[in-house]
Design a protein around this motif. Structure first.
Motif, short mmCIF file in Angstrom:
data_model
loop_
_atom_site.label_atom_id
_atom_site.label_comp_id
_atom_site.label_asym_id
_atom_site.label_seq_id
_atom_site.Cartn_x
_atom_site.Cartn_y
_atom_site.Cartn_z
N LYS A 237 -36.77 4.43 1.43
CA LYS A 237 -37.52 3.28 0.98
C LYS A 237 -38.67 3.63 0.23
CE LYS A 237 -37.23 0.12 4.93
NZ LYS A 237 -37.99 0.35 6.36
N ASN A 238 -39.63 4.75 0.57
CA ASN A 238 -40.57 5.27 -0.44
C ASN A 238 -40.16 6.67 -0.88
OD1 ASN A 238 -42.15 3.14 0.55
ND2 ASN A 238 -42.84 4.02 2.25
N GLU A 239 -40.98 6.87 -1.86
CA GLU A 239 -40.49 8.12 -2.53
C GLU A 239 -41.48 9.31 -1.58
OE1 GLU A 239 -39.88 8.80 -6.66
OE2 GLU A 239 -41.48 10.27 -6.33
N VAL A 240 -40.85 10.24 -1.07
CA VAL A 240 -41.58 11.45 -0.39
C VAL A 240 -41.57 12.79 -1.03
CG1 VAL A 240 -41.50 12.72 1.85
CG2 VAL A 240 -41.03 10.15 2.12
N GLU A 241 -42.48 13.49 -1.12
CA GLU A 241 -42.50 14.64 -1.88
C GLU A 241 -43.01 15.68 -0.96
OE1 GLU A 241 -44.24 16.54 -6.30
OE2 GLU A 241 -44.96 14.57 -5.48
N PHE A 242 -42.30 16.98 -1.40
CA PHE A 242 -42.64 18.23 -0.35
C PHE A 242 -43.07 19.26 -1.38
CE2 PHE A 242 -39.72 15.99 2.20
CZ PHE A 242 -40.11 16.08 3.52
N ILE A 243 -44.38 19.61 -1.26
CA ILE A 243 -44.87 20.67 -2.16
C ILE A 243 -45.59 21.85 -1.06
CG2 ILE A 243 -45.91 18.95 -3.78
CD1 ILE A 243 -48.70 19.10 -2.64
N VAL A 244 -45.87 22.94 -1.88
CA VAL A 244 -46.37 24.14 -0.98
C VAL A 244 -47.66 24.35 -1.44
CG1 VAL A 244 -46.27 26.64 -0.77
CG2 VAL A 244 -44.21 25.23 -0.78
N LYS A 245 -48.81 24.36 -0.61
CA LYS A 245 -50.10 24.54 -0.74
C LYS A 245 -50.67 25.76 0.21
CE LYS A 245 -52.37 20.37 -2.21
NZ LYS A 245 -53.07 19.07 -1.85
N ASP A 246 -51.46 26.54 -0.44
CA ASP A 246 -51.98 27.63 0.37
C ASP A 246 -51.05 28.06 1.43
OD1 ASP A 246 -54.24 27.33 -0.90
OD2 ASP A 246 -54.70 25.92 0.56
N ASP A 247 -49.55 28.59 0.95
CA ASP A 247 -48.56 28.94 1.92
C ASP A 247 -48.13 27.92 3.05
OD1 ASP A 247 -48.18 30.98 0.45
OD2 ASP A 247 -49.32 32.51 1.64
N ASN A 248 -48.41 26.66 2.98
CA ASN A 248 -48.00 25.61 3.92
C ASN A 248 -47.32 24.59 3.41
OD1 ASN A 248 -49.63 26.10 6.25
ND2 ASN A 248 -51.19 25.78 4.85
N LEU A 249 -46.24 24.12 3.88
CA LEU A 249 -45.22 23.06 3.41
C LEU A 249 -46.11 21.82 3.86
CD1 LEU A 249 -42.63 22.41 2.17
CD2 LEU A 249 -41.77 21.90 4.41
N VAL A 250 -46.37 21.19 2.64
CA VAL A 250 -47.21 19.56 2.72
C VAL A 250 -46.17 18.65 2.36
CG1 VAL A 250 -49.01 18.40 1.78
CG2 VAL A 250 -49.31 20.77 2.19
N VAL A 251 -46.21 17.66 3.19
CA VAL A 251 -45.28 16.12 2.86
C VAL A 251 -46.39 15.24 2.33
CG1 VAL A 251 -45.79 15.13 5.29
CG2 VAL A 251 -43.86 14.51 3.69
N LYS A 252 -46.08 14.68 1.00
CA LYS A 252 -46.59 13.83 0.50
C LYS A 252 -46.11 12.31 0.36
CE LYS A 252 -49.31 14.15 -3.58
NZ LYS A 252 -49.57 14.58 -4.88
N VAL A 253 -46.94 11.27 0.78
CA VAL A 253 -46.15 10.05 0.75
C VAL A 253 -47.51 8.99 0.18
CG1 VAL A 253 -45.26 8.03 2.05
CG2 VAL A 253 -45.06 10.37 3.13
N GLY A 254 -47.23 8.72 -1.06
CA GLY A 254 -48.28 8.14 -1.86
C GLY A 254 -49.56 9.12 -1.90
N GLU A 255 -50.73 8.59 -1.40
CA GLU A 255 -51.89 9.41 -1.28
C GLU A 255 -51.84 10.26 -0.20
OE1 GLU A 255 -54.65 8.95 -3.62
OE2 GLU A 255 -52.88 8.28 -4.67
N PHE A 256 -51.27 10.01 0.76
CA PHE A 256 -51.03 10.71 2.10
C PHE A 256 -50.53 11.98 1.87
CE2 PHE A 256 -48.93 11.87 6.22
CZ PHE A 256 -50.24 11.60 7.13
N GLU A 257 -51.17 13.03 2.61
CA GLU A 257 -50.60 14.38 2.70
C GLU A 257 -50.83 15.01 4.07
OE1 GLU A 257 -52.45 17.25 -0.09
OE2 GLU A 257 -51.96 16.01 -1.60
#
Ligand SMILES: Cc1cc2nc3c(=O)[nH]c(=O)nc-3n(C[C@H](O)[C@H](O)[C@H](O)COP(=O)(O)O)c2cc1C
Length: 349
Positions: A280-300
């Motif tokens: 339904k929503n777009e979900v993004e996975f990024i890497v920050k400081d050697d951690n995998l982070v999930v982003k949904v809108g403003e939420f990380e």
């Protein structure tokens, strides 16, 4: 904000003398009642007395270790013995002081003043008509108050739209009657009342855990609308906390969801997982400081690695698993939601 913090503090003795006023007790004003009055013709229902309980024998350490907040309940009703047990464990009266200046209950209370009352929204309790009730602790009975239309939906809305609250078979709604404590403790009372409430709430958690029911304290609710629901004189008595109760669904074991064993991972493993996915929503996975982070809108949220393709979440999901095509291209993410459902997200880029 800082002025509100003061409420949590006590006083040194010199300051105490200066700021704490003379109490109604010192002024010889008659003590308050330790139970809200009720009409003579009220419909009262006998509860099962504690000496007849057949439930609740779980060892204490097991309760301590297994207690969590539980928000997902089955459709099954609660039995009258279970309700009797929960009311006894949270507010049961063992003794009325000879002086009539307080009551001894199964839970402690500052000065034995017991400033709380227990109201219930009954959706599904075996043998009880659905509606609003109050615990009459002096005689270990329930008082029927009235019916409510659309209780499940209404209570969910009144809990700041936390729908699971309304769906529970039973909802505890505690009120405070501050004067019971103020009569003796004046401006010291409000911290004491909050502590009394915390004790009662924890007792409900433990009592539920002991009989395989689940609960969660609910501090977010519509204050005035809840007070109106129970027709309270809100200058003297108002709702202070809710707690839905029900048989809970056991959470799926993560070991059943994960396909591969736990393994240490490297930053190179994480780089392969970066990408956007969608259901339904777009979900993004990024890497920050050697951690995998999930982003949904403003939420990380930082995800906790289980192995190079499987991760544990806290708020965004319980767990998730990356899947790749045979050629090693990203294909989808399988999500175990906080509601224990499985959802698939398609790879976008
Ligand atoms: C005073 C208080 C208010 C709370 N209010 C809510 C609430 O409105 N909604 C909710 O889902 N959980 C609420 N909780 C539950 C907490 O989120 C929960 O206790 C916390 O995340 C720790 O998780 P655990 O209880 O499973 O250990 C509340 C807990 C307390 C003690």
């Amino acid at each position: 904000m800082n002025s509100n913090r003061k409420f949590l503090r006590f006083f040194d003795s010199e300051e105490y003398e200066k700021v704490v006023p003379e109490s109604d007790e010192q002024k010889k004003v008659a003590p308050p009642l330790f139970q809200q009055p009720y009409p003579e013709d009220a419909k009262l229902i006998d509860l099962i007395p504690p000496e007849k309980f057949t439930i609740g024998k779980t060892p204490f350490l097991d309760l301590v270790n297994s207690r969590i907040s539980r928000r997902k309940y089955t459709e099954e009703p609660i039995f009258l013995e279970e309700l009797s047990f929960l009311l006894w464990c949270t507010q049961g009266i063992k003794k009325i002081l000879k002086s009539r200046l307080g009551v001894k209950r199964t839970v402690p209370s500052a000065g034995a003043k017991s400033p709380l009352e227990t109201y219930l929204v009954v959706n599904r309790v075996d043998g009880l008509e659905p509606g609003l009730y109050r615990y009459i602790s002096f005689t270990h009975q329930l008082m029927y108050i009235k019916q409510t239309d659309d209780a499940e939906e209404k209570i969910g809305e009144l809990a700041f739209n936390q729908k699971f609250v309304g769906r529970a078979p039973l909802i505890f709604c505690w009120t405070a009657v501050p004067y019971r404590t103020e009569w003796r403790y004046t401006i010291l009372s409000h911290k004491f009342i909050a502590i009394d409430l915390g004790i009662v709430s924890q007792s409900l958690y433990m009592a539920c855990e002991a009989i395989n029911l689940g609960t969660v304290a609910i501090g977010y609710y519509e204050q005035n609308k809840m007070d109106e629901l129970f027709e309270l004189d809100s200058d003297e008595e108002f709702v202070v906390l809710l707690a839905p109760v029900g048989k809970y669904k056991e959470e799926k074991k993560l070991s059943e969801f994960f396909k591969y064993p736990k393994r240490e991972i490297t930053p190179e493993d994480l780089a392969k997982l970066i990408g956007k996915y969608k259901r339904k929503n777009e979900v993004e996975f990024i890497v920050k400081d050697d951690n995998l982070v999930v982003k949904v809108g403003e939420f990380e949220e930082i995800l906790d690695p289980y192995n190079e393709t499987e991760f544990i979440g806290e708020f965004s999901s319980r767990a998730l698993r990356f899947e790749f095509t045979e050629k090693g291209k990203p294909e989808k993410v399988i999500v175990l939601t906080t509601e224990d459902e499985i959802v698939e997200l398609e790879y976008l880029e």
